[in-house]
Design an enzyme around this catalytic site. Structure first.
Site: not given
Ligand code: 5GP
Length: 177
Positions: A153-154, A104, A166, A100-101
């Site tokens: 936010f990154v 959050d 990207r 995963e990237d």
């Molecule tokens: P979660 O479901 O854990 O809240 O969010 C995961 C997804 O939200 C990640 O796969 C990504 O696509 C997006 N995301 C969450 N935080 C960030 C951030 O700081 N920057 C970016 N570019 N995407 C984020």
């Protein structure tokens, strides 16, 4: 300062530090999955650079597949529906490693883990490049973390803002105006 669309960013994690961590995680995976024929599942789009760089250092027999999360609003409510697409091979008895990237709130990963768990894999581990511990709402299992970061936010290194940004080799963080 780097502008992406209407927001301003600055460098947060350098290309060198990213490459060092990616190499270290790949070494751990090489040790753990030697002889286990692991199946790596990369979650697109944001993790495409992470997946590619990890694979430059994984030197054991393994497979990789790419999945995508579609997320859309339920027409009758404000609830967000998630859908995992591209999972068209058997996971039965496989040792699965999710790439995963960023984690959050943990909601996306929780959904992915539940969906994959239903396919009877032998084991499931998770490697994420970034993790925002203070944003976590749903506690999820994470086995390998590149960097724990603050709740900001990154973008960059595959991660986007409305589709842009990207194509930076480092991770950039949003600068408050
Ligand atoms: P979660 O479901 O854990 O809240 O969010 C995961 C997804 O939200 C990640 O796969 C990504 O696509 C997006 N995301 C969450 N935080 C960030 C951030 O700081 N920057 C970016 N570019 N995407 C984020």
């Amino acid at each position: 300062m780097i502008e992406v669309l209407d927001l301003r960013f600055k460098e947060y994690i350098s290309e060198e530090r990213i490459q060092e961590r990616v190499k270290a995680i790949a070494s751990e995976l090489n040790l753990k999955y030697e002889g286990k024929d692991p199946l790596f599942l990369g979650i697109l789009n944001g993790s495409f650079m992470f997946i590619a760089d990890i694979f430059k250092h994984v030197n054991i027999p393994c497979e990789v597949s790419f999945l995508k999360i579609n997320s859309y609003l339920n027409t009758s409510s404000t609830e967000k529906i998630k859908e995992l697409i591209g999972l068209n091979q058997s996971l039965e008895g496989r040792h699965v490693v999710i790439l995963e990237d960023i984690v959050d709130t943990g909601r996306t990963l929780d959904y992915i883990l539940r969906t994959i768990g239903e396919r009877n894999p032998a084991s499931v581990e998770v490697a994420t490049l970034l993790h925002k511990p203070s944003a976590m709402v749903v506690p999820v299992q994470i086995d390998y973390v590149g960097f724990e970061i603050e709740n900001q936010f990154v973008l960059g290194y595959g991660l986007d803002y409305n589709g842009y940004g990207r194509n930076h080799n480092s991770i950039l963080i949003k600068v408050d105006e």
